[in-house]
Design a protein around this motif. Sequence first.
Motif, PDB file in Angstrom:
ATOM      1  N   ALA A   1       0.007  -3.372   6.274  1.00  0.00           N
ATOM      2  CA  ALA A   1      -1.004  -2.320   6.210  1.00  0.00           C
ATOM      3  C   ALA A   1      -1.396  -2.039   4.773  1.00  0.00           C
ATOM      4  O   ALA A   1      -0.770  -2.517   3.827  1.00  0.00           O
ATOM      5  CB  ALA A   1      -0.479  -1.062   6.882  1.00  0.00           C
ATOM      6  N   GLN A   2      -2.439  -1.213   4.647  1.00  0.00           N
ATOM      7  CA  GLN A   2      -2.946  -0.925   3.307  1.00  0.00           C
ATOM      8  C   GLN A   2      -1.856  -0.260   2.463  1.00  0.00           C
ATOM      9  O   GLN A   2      -1.774  -0.475   1.265  1.00  0.00           O
ATOM     10  CB  GLN A   2      -4.193  -0.037   3.439  1.00  0.00           C
ATOM     11  CG  GLN A   2      -5.215  -0.281   2.362  1.00  0.00           C
ATOM     12  CD  GLN A   2      -6.555   0.394   2.639  1.00  0.00           C
ATOM     13  OE1 GLN A   2      -7.113   0.262   3.723  1.00  0.00           O
ATOM     14  NE2 GLN A   2      -7.072   1.117   1.677  1.00  0.00           N
ATOM     15  N   ARG A   3      -1.026   0.532   3.105  1.00  0.00           N
ATOM     16  CA  ARG A   3       0.123   1.106   2.397  1.00  0.00           C
ATOM     17  C   ARG A   3       1.396   0.447   2.874  1.00  0.00           C
ATOM     18  O   ARG A   3       1.512   0.083   4.039  1.00  0.00           O
ATOM     19  CB  ARG A   3       0.230   2.589   2.711  1.00  0.00           C
ATOM     20  CG  ARG A   3      -0.699   3.427   1.911  1.00  0.00           C
ATOM     21  CD  ARG A   3      -0.256   4.850   2.100  1.00  0.00           C
ATOM     22  NE  ARG A   3      -1.231   5.775   1.616  1.00  0.00           N
ATOM     23  CZ  ARG A   3      -1.223   7.062   1.936  1.00  0.00           C
ATOM     24  NH1 ARG A   3      -0.294   7.510   2.748  1.00  0.00           N
ATOM     25  NH2 ARG A   3      -2.129   7.866   1.444  1.00  0.00           N
ATOM     26  N   SER A   4       2.349   0.386   1.992  1.00  0.00           N
ATOM     27  CA  SER A   4       3.587  -0.295   2.322  1.00  0.00           C
ATOM     28  C   SER A   4       4.270   0.323   3.537  1.00  0.00           C
ATOM     29  O   SER A   4       4.255   1.531   3.725  1.00  0.00           O
ATOM     30  CB  SER A   4       4.537  -0.210   1.130  1.00  0.00           C
ATOM     31  OG  SER A   4       5.776  -0.750   1.508  1.00  0.00           O
ATOM     32  N   GLY A   5       4.848  -0.535   4.347  1.00  0.00           N
ATOM     33  CA  GLY A   5       5.554  -0.047   5.523  1.00  0.00           C
ATOM     34  C   GLY A   5       7.067  -0.079   5.354  1.00  0.00           C
ATOM     35  O   GLY A   5       7.803   0.202   6.290  1.00  0.00           O
ATOM     36  N   SER A   6       7.551  -0.407   4.164  1.00  0.00           N
ATOM     37  CA  SER A   6       9.000  -0.531   4.007  1.00  0.00           C
ATOM     38  C   SER A   6       9.636   0.809   3.667  1.00  0.00           C
ATOM     39  O   SER A   6       8.969   1.740   3.232  1.00  0.00           O
ATOM     40  CB  SER A   6       9.308  -1.551   2.911  1.00  0.00           C
ATOM     41  OG  SER A   6       8.747  -1.121   1.696  1.00  0.00           O
TER      42      SER A   6
ATOM     43  N   ALA B   1       2.504  15.048  12.126  1.00  0.00           N
ATOM     44  CA  ALA B   1       1.370  15.292  11.236  1.00  0.00           C
ATOM     45  C   ALA B   1       1.631  14.930   9.791  1.00  0.00           C
ATOM     46  O   ALA B   1       0.744  14.535   9.079  1.00  0.00           O
ATOM     47  CB  ALA B   1       0.959  16.759  11.322  1.00  0.00           C
ATOM     48  N   SER B   2       2.855  15.058   9.334  1.00  0.00           N
ATOM     49  CA  SER B   2       3.098  14.714   7.933  1.00  0.00           C
ATOM     50  C   SER B   2       4.163  13.649   7.813  1.00  0.00           C
ATOM     51  O   SER B   2       5.288  13.929   7.466  1.00  0.00           O
ATOM     52  CB  SER B   2       3.539  15.934   7.136  1.00  0.00           C
ATOM     53  OG  SER B   2       3.321  17.098   7.847  1.00  0.00           O
ATOM     54  N   PRO B   3       3.780  12.432   8.151  1.00  0.00           N
ATOM     55  CA  PRO B   3       4.765  11.364   8.059  1.00  0.00           C
ATOM     56  C   PRO B   3       5.137  11.110   6.608  1.00  0.00           C
ATOM     57  O   PRO B   3       4.315  11.326   5.723  1.00  0.00           O
ATOM     58  CB  PRO B   3       4.037  10.157   8.638  1.00  0.00           C
ATOM     59  CG  PRO B   3       2.589  10.453   8.448  1.00  0.00           C
ATOM     60  CD  PRO B   3       2.452  11.938   8.504  1.00  0.00           C
ATOM     61  N   ALA B   4       6.347  10.689   6.402  1.00  0.00           N
ATOM     62  CA  ALA B   4       6.712  10.244   5.056  1.00  0.00           C
ATOM     63  C   ALA B   4       5.796   9.089   4.736  1.00  0.00           C
ATOM     64  O   ALA B   4       5.475   8.288   5.612  1.00  0.00           O
ATOM     65  CB  ALA B   4       8.166   9.778   5.051  1.00  0.00           C
ATOM     66  N   PRO B   5       5.322   8.996   3.486  1.00  0.00           N
ATOM     67  CA  PRO B   5       4.350   7.946   3.178  1.00  0.00           C
ATOM     68  C   PRO B   5       4.852   6.567   3.570  1.00  0.00           C
ATOM     69  O   PRO B   5       4.103   5.744   4.064  1.00  0.00           O
ATOM     70  CB  PRO B   5       4.173   8.047   1.656  1.00  0.00           C
ATOM     71  CG  PRO B   5       4.807   9.330   1.243  1.00  0.00           C
ATOM     72  CD  PRO B   5       5.672   9.817   2.361  1.00  0.00           C
ATOM     73  N   GLU B   6       6.121   6.349   3.379  1.00  0.00           N
ATOM     74  CA  GLU B   6       6.623   5.000   3.636  1.00  0.00           C
ATOM     75  C   GLU B   6       6.626   4.674   5.117  1.00  0.00           C
ATOM     76  O   GLU B   6       6.699   3.529   5.516  1.00  0.00           O
ATOM     77  CB  GLU B   6       8.033   4.829   3.056  1.00  0.00           C
ATOM     78  CG  GLU B   6       9.131   5.582   3.779  1.00  0.00           C
ATOM     79  CD  GLU B   6       9.248   7.016   3.281  1.00  0.00           C
ATOM     80  OE1 GLU B   6      10.233   7.671   3.602  1.00  0.00           O
ATOM     81  OE2 GLU B   6       8.341   7.485   2.564  1.00  0.00           O
ATOM     82  N   ALA B   7       6.555   5.715   5.934  1.00  0.00           N
ATOM     83  CA  ALA B   7       6.580   5.451   7.370  1.00  0.00           C
ATOM     84  C   ALA B   7       5.172   5.404   7.937  1.00  0.00           C
ATOM     85  O   ALA B   7       4.976   5.212   9.106  1.00  0.00           O
ATOM     86  CB  ALA B   7       7.372   6.544   8.073  1.00  0.00           C
TER      87      ALA B   7
END
Length: 373
Positions: A92-97, A355-361
């Motif tokens: 994805a556009q942002r990391s998924g790790s 609503a506010s997932p951790a960015p990495e998730a």
Amino acid sequence: MTTDPCAVRAHDLGKTYSVRGVKGGVRALSGLDVAVQRGIVFGLLGPNGAGKSTAIKVLTTLTRPDRGTAEIEGVDVLRHPDRVRRLIGVVAQRSGSDPRATGRENLILQARLYGMGGRAARARAAELLDRFDLAEVADRLVKTYSGGTQRRLDVALGLVHRPSVLFLDEPTTGLDPEARTAMWAEIQRLAGDDGLTVVLTTHYLEEADRLAQRLAIVDHGHVVAGGTPDELKGELRGDAVHLELPSGTVPGEVRAVLEALPSVREVRIAGRGVSARSDNGAAAVPAVLAALERAGMPAAAVTVARPSLDDVFLRYTGRRYAPDDGRDDRHDDRRDDHRDGHRDDAPGAAPPGTASPAPEASTGTPARQEAAK
Ligand SMILES: Nc1ncnc2c1ncn2[C@@H]1O[C@H](COP(=O)(O)OP(=O)(O)OP(=O)(O)O)[C@@H](O)[C@H]1O
Ligand SMILES: [Mg+2]
């Protein structure tokens, strides 16, 4: 297995996000069609907000379109999302790790999420660490990785379950030139040696030109031009001739001089810079320089260039291409559900109430998201 030479097909995809305060919502896709031949790198190129990520999300089961159809390896994305998720890998556009785990742990977790046993998962992780040159950093926390290393891990995570189609949403945005070049080599290797079909989105014209065997230029939610990079560039007849004139030259006079020459056309003047097209730029230059000299406006510099994808972009979208690096205003997949005003029922989509997932998730692979339920 299908005899269709295309690994990915989408027809007439439409999607409007409902957004509070915006009457009629925000239209992201409006009749998008793509067909991606198996085993190639296919590039979706377009400006911010063109609909690239939304198209990828539809194709990877992360959001549902309002209309249209999509298939991966002949499997209907809307009817069989679970089967599709086995066939695809998504970066994805942002990391998924997970930054608080090591690279190896991330890979093992991913493999377990895809149902591998402990031993098989460890073996697959080791194989990928090796393959992506990550062995040295394998047991360090991901949050200590450089951007390029992190992105390589993201790609490795997308490949854990041996998908046949890999989706990469802006794989090189934010990387330094060296890491970008390394990623290009990696992507070429995936499609070449490994026979994967790779669908990537990019803001970089150079990247699209270099990597993609076929391109689709997306604007306002649909494809405005498609073909090989050479085909697209070939539609712009001839070369671009760029001139730099001394200060104080009068644009009208320059134009009159150049337009009188049969070998150039489409004269554009911007300050001291002049550009024109010519069927054979190199052959036209002597006449151009001589005419300007005679008129008392000797050129300070001249260059001849083959048409670039930038020119193609201008032609099809009416705008110059202005990539916007390092943006941090990206939508994550889970927010779709809230802004949509409905819960996507694609099984891979995230549940409401996150609503506010951790960015990495925020943008894991579908399996990772599913596991987060
Ligand atoms: N979850 C969402 N909710 C509301 N609007 C959205 C959402 N995701 C995307 N959009 C809107 O849909 C349009 C297409 O967005 P999309 O992210 O698909 O474009 P993109 O081509 O990937 O852009 P970028 O190059 O900036 O990543 C934009 O107008 C965007 O603001
Ligand atoms: Mg995007």
